[in-house]
Design a protein around this motif. Structure first.
Motif, PDB file in Angstrom:
ATOM      1  N   SER A  47      52.614 -33.928  17.302  1.00  0.00           N
ATOM      2  CA  SER A  47      51.717 -35.065  17.458  1.00  0.00           C
ATOM      3  C   SER A  47      50.848 -35.167  16.212  1.00  0.00           C
ATOM      4  O   SER A  47      50.685 -34.182  15.477  1.00  0.00           O
ATOM      5  CB  SER A  47      50.847 -34.904  18.707  1.00  0.00           C
ATOM      6  OG  SER A  47      49.835 -33.976  18.465  1.00  0.00           O
ATOM      7  N   VAL A  90      48.677 -30.653  10.202  1.00  0.00           N
ATOM      8  CA  VAL A  90      47.318 -30.444  10.716  1.00  0.00           C
ATOM      9  C   VAL A  90      47.474 -29.772  12.076  1.00  0.00           C
ATOM     10  O   VAL A  90      47.773 -30.432  13.073  1.00  0.00           O
ATOM     11  CB  VAL A  90      46.543 -31.780  10.841  1.00  0.00           C
ATOM     12  CG1 VAL A  90      45.123 -31.533  11.338  1.00  0.00           C
ATOM     13  CG2 VAL A  90      46.499 -32.517   9.504  1.00  0.00           C
ATOM     14  N   THR A 100      46.718 -38.306  11.926  1.00  0.00           N
ATOM     15  CA  THR A 100      46.113 -37.213  12.684  1.00  0.00           C
ATOM     16  C   THR A 100      45.012 -37.731  13.624  1.00  0.00           C
ATOM     17  O   THR A 100      44.419 -38.799  13.389  1.00  0.00           O
ATOM     18  CB  THR A 100      45.568 -36.143  11.705  1.00  0.00           C
ATOM     19  OG1 THR A 100      45.191 -34.996  12.439  1.00  0.00           O
ATOM     20  CG2 THR A 100      44.374 -36.658  10.910  1.00  0.00           C
ATOM     21  N   MET A 158      41.977 -30.687  26.873  1.00  0.00           N
ATOM     22  CA  MET A 158      42.763 -30.363  25.674  1.00  0.00           C
ATOM     23  C   MET A 158      43.341 -31.594  24.987  1.00  0.00           C
ATOM     24  O   MET A 158      43.896 -31.483  23.893  1.00  0.00           O
ATOM     25  CB  MET A 158      43.873 -29.367  26.016  1.00  0.00           C
ATOM     26  CG  MET A 158      44.868 -29.897  27.000  1.00  0.00           C
ATOM     27  SD  MET A 158      46.001 -28.626  27.561  1.00  0.00           S
ATOM     28  CE  MET A 158      46.883 -28.276  26.069  1.00  0.00           C
ATOM     29  N   THR A 169      41.403 -34.150  24.113  1.00  0.00           N
ATOM     30  CA  THR A 169      40.198 -34.832  23.614  1.00  0.00           C
ATOM     31  C   THR A 169      39.895 -34.372  22.191  1.00  0.00           C
ATOM     32  O   THR A 169      40.043 -33.197  21.865  1.00  0.00           O
ATOM     33  CB  THR A 169      38.989 -34.481  24.520  1.00  0.00           C
ATOM     34  OG1 THR A 169      39.291 -34.849  25.860  1.00  0.00           O
ATOM     35  CG2 THR A 169      37.732 -35.193  24.071  1.00  0.00           C
ATOM     36  N   THR A 170      39.467 -35.311  21.354  1.00  0.00           N
ATOM     37  CA  THR A 170      38.971 -34.997  20.017  1.00  0.00           C
ATOM     38  C   THR A 170      37.489 -35.368  19.978  1.00  0.00           C
ATOM     39  O   THR A 170      37.102 -36.432  20.482  1.00  0.00           O
ATOM     40  CB  THR A 170      39.786 -35.747  18.942  1.00  0.00           C
ATOM     41  OG1 THR A 170      41.148 -35.322  19.055  1.00  0.00           O
ATOM     42  CG2 THR A 170      39.299 -35.447  17.537  1.00  0.00           C
TER      43      THR A 170
HETATM   44  N1  SAH Z   1      48.839 -32.159  14.838  1.00  0.00           N
HETATM   45  C1  SAH Z   1      47.828 -32.794  15.680  1.00  0.00           C
HETATM   46  C2  SAH Z   1      46.779 -31.802  16.162  1.00  0.00           C
HETATM   47  C3  SAH Z   1      47.311 -30.736  17.105  1.00  0.00           C
HETATM   48  S1  SAH Z   1      46.035 -29.683  17.708  1.00  0.00           S
HETATM   49  C4  SAH Z   1      47.174 -33.947  14.898  1.00  0.00           C
HETATM   50  O1  SAH Z   1      47.331 -34.021  13.675  1.00  0.00           O
HETATM   51  O2  SAH Z   1      46.508 -34.788  15.527  1.00  0.00           O
HETATM   52  C5  SAH Z   1      45.771 -30.394  19.307  1.00  0.00           C
HETATM   53  C6  SAH Z   1      44.426 -31.099  19.371  1.00  0.00           C
HETATM   54  O3  SAH Z   1      44.492 -32.312  18.628  1.00  0.00           O
HETATM   55  C7  SAH Z   1      44.010 -31.520  20.773  1.00  0.00           C
HETATM   56  O4  SAH Z   1      43.359 -30.459  21.469  1.00  0.00           O
HETATM   57  C8  SAH Z   1      43.057 -32.661  20.479  1.00  0.00           C
HETATM   58  O5  SAH Z   1      41.795 -32.173  20.084  1.00  0.00           O
HETATM   59  C9  SAH Z   1      43.716 -33.314  19.259  1.00  0.00           C
HETATM   60  N2  SAH Z   1      44.621 -34.419  19.643  1.00  0.00           N
HETATM   61  C10 SAH Z   1      45.916 -34.522  19.287  1.00  0.00           C
HETATM   62  N3  SAH Z   1      46.455 -35.668  19.778  1.00  0.00           N
HETATM   63  C11 SAH Z   1      45.454 -36.297  20.457  1.00  0.00           C
HETATM   64  C12 SAH Z   1      45.380 -37.534  21.186  1.00  0.00           C
HETATM   65  N4  SAH Z   1      46.430 -38.345  21.307  1.00  0.00           N
HETATM   66  N5  SAH Z   1      44.187 -37.851  21.748  1.00  0.00           N
HETATM   67  C13 SAH Z   1      43.104 -37.055  21.604  1.00  0.00           C
HETATM   68  N6  SAH Z   1      43.129 -35.885  20.937  1.00  0.00           N
HETATM   69  C14 SAH Z   1      44.286 -35.507  20.363  1.00  0.00           C
END
Ligand code: SAH
Length: 243
Positions: free
Chosen positions: A80, A85, A111, A216, A218-219
């Motif tokens: 994702s 990252v 990201t 998990m 949430t950002t």
């Molecule tokens: N490679 C990913 C990050 C992976 S770590 C990136 O670049 O986005 C996983 C964390 O990323 C999650 O706990 C959350 O904090 C964030 N995250 C990833 N996808 C998300 C989404 N669709 N919505 C909200 N937070 C997300």
């Protein structure tokens, strides 16, 4: 031959999958990934050979990618957001010497810090840093040190992995460290399920964030000393003078 794409698929919605990523997936014979991400793929790509591997088996997932590529297939491993990252890009390179007859190419993705920032307004429009609160691979003491350094440097901060089943109070602990030096009413925000069903977001103060229950998916965003809420949006200015 034996080509491997390491693909960042963005936050989840099809329109945030870049044409470059879509193209790499389209020319792949096989797509490997955590099942939650495979489920988010556009329908036409789901007709490919899909190999899903559980979470926490990242090394095995990468080995499978190499093993499938050595059968002569073009293989994509999906992550994702961006694969570089908190994704699989570095581990794929770290395993590379065991599989000399393969070629790697990384395809960037949007990201969560950037897709989430766009939902909230403009919270990272100056120097910012991303800190993951996951202590699965990083000692908590180092995470605390980085939180203190980020607040010392007055960076806007983006927190990934703010919570999990086993780590319910990590966001609270992080906020308490930041509140040692940052004022209670510092503007903050969160975005949950960015680009996916159930997307939700909000702004609040740092002391409110301390008691916020993030999951998990949430950002979390913490403004710098210049950040403000403007018309409901979290905005970190660049310092332009407005006459
Ligand atoms: N490679 C990913 C990050 C992976 S770590 C990136 O670049 O986005 C996983 C964390 O990323 C999650 O706990 C959350 O904090 C964030 N995250 C990833 N996808 C998300 C989404 N669709 N919505 C909200 N937070 C997300």
């Amino acid at each position: 031959m034996n080509k491997i794409y390491i693909v960042g698929m963005g936050p989840g919605s099809e329109d945030a999958l870049t044409p470059q990523a879509k193209n790499a997936l389209t020319i792949s014979d096989c797509i490997v990934g955590y099942n939650v991400y495979l489920d988010l793929l556009p329908d036409e790509l789901k007709k490919k050979e899909l190999i899903s591997t559980p979470m926490k088996q990242e090394v095995r997932r990468c080995e499978i990618v190499y093993e499938e590529a050595l059968k002569g297939k073009t293989v994509s491993i999906i992550c994702s957001g961006d694969a570089g990252v908190y994704g699989m890009a570095s581990l794929m390179y770290e395993l590379k010497e065991r599989y000399p007859d393969t070629t790697l190419e990384v395809i960037p993705g949007i990201t969560a810090a950037l897709s989430g920032a766009a939902v909230l307004g403009a919270p990272v429009n100056h120097d910012f840093c991303i800190i993951s609160l996951s202590d699965l691979l990083t000692p908590w003491e180092k995470i605390e040190k980085r939180l203190r350094a980020a607040s010392d440097g007055d960076f806007a901060i983006v927190l990934y992995n703010p919570s999990s089943h086993k780590r319910k109070d990590y966001l609270k602990r992080a906020c308490e460290i930041l509140l040692e030096t940052i004022e209670n009413d510092r503007p903050c925000g969160y975005v949950k399920n960015i680009g996916r069903d159930g997307q939700e977001s909000g702004v609040m103060t740092l002391s409110e964030l301390r008691d916020f229950e993030a999951d998990m998916f949430t950002t979390v965003f913490i403004g710098n000393s210049e950040s403000r809420i403007i018309d409901g949006a979290l905005v970190t200015g660049r310092g332009y003078k407005i006459e």
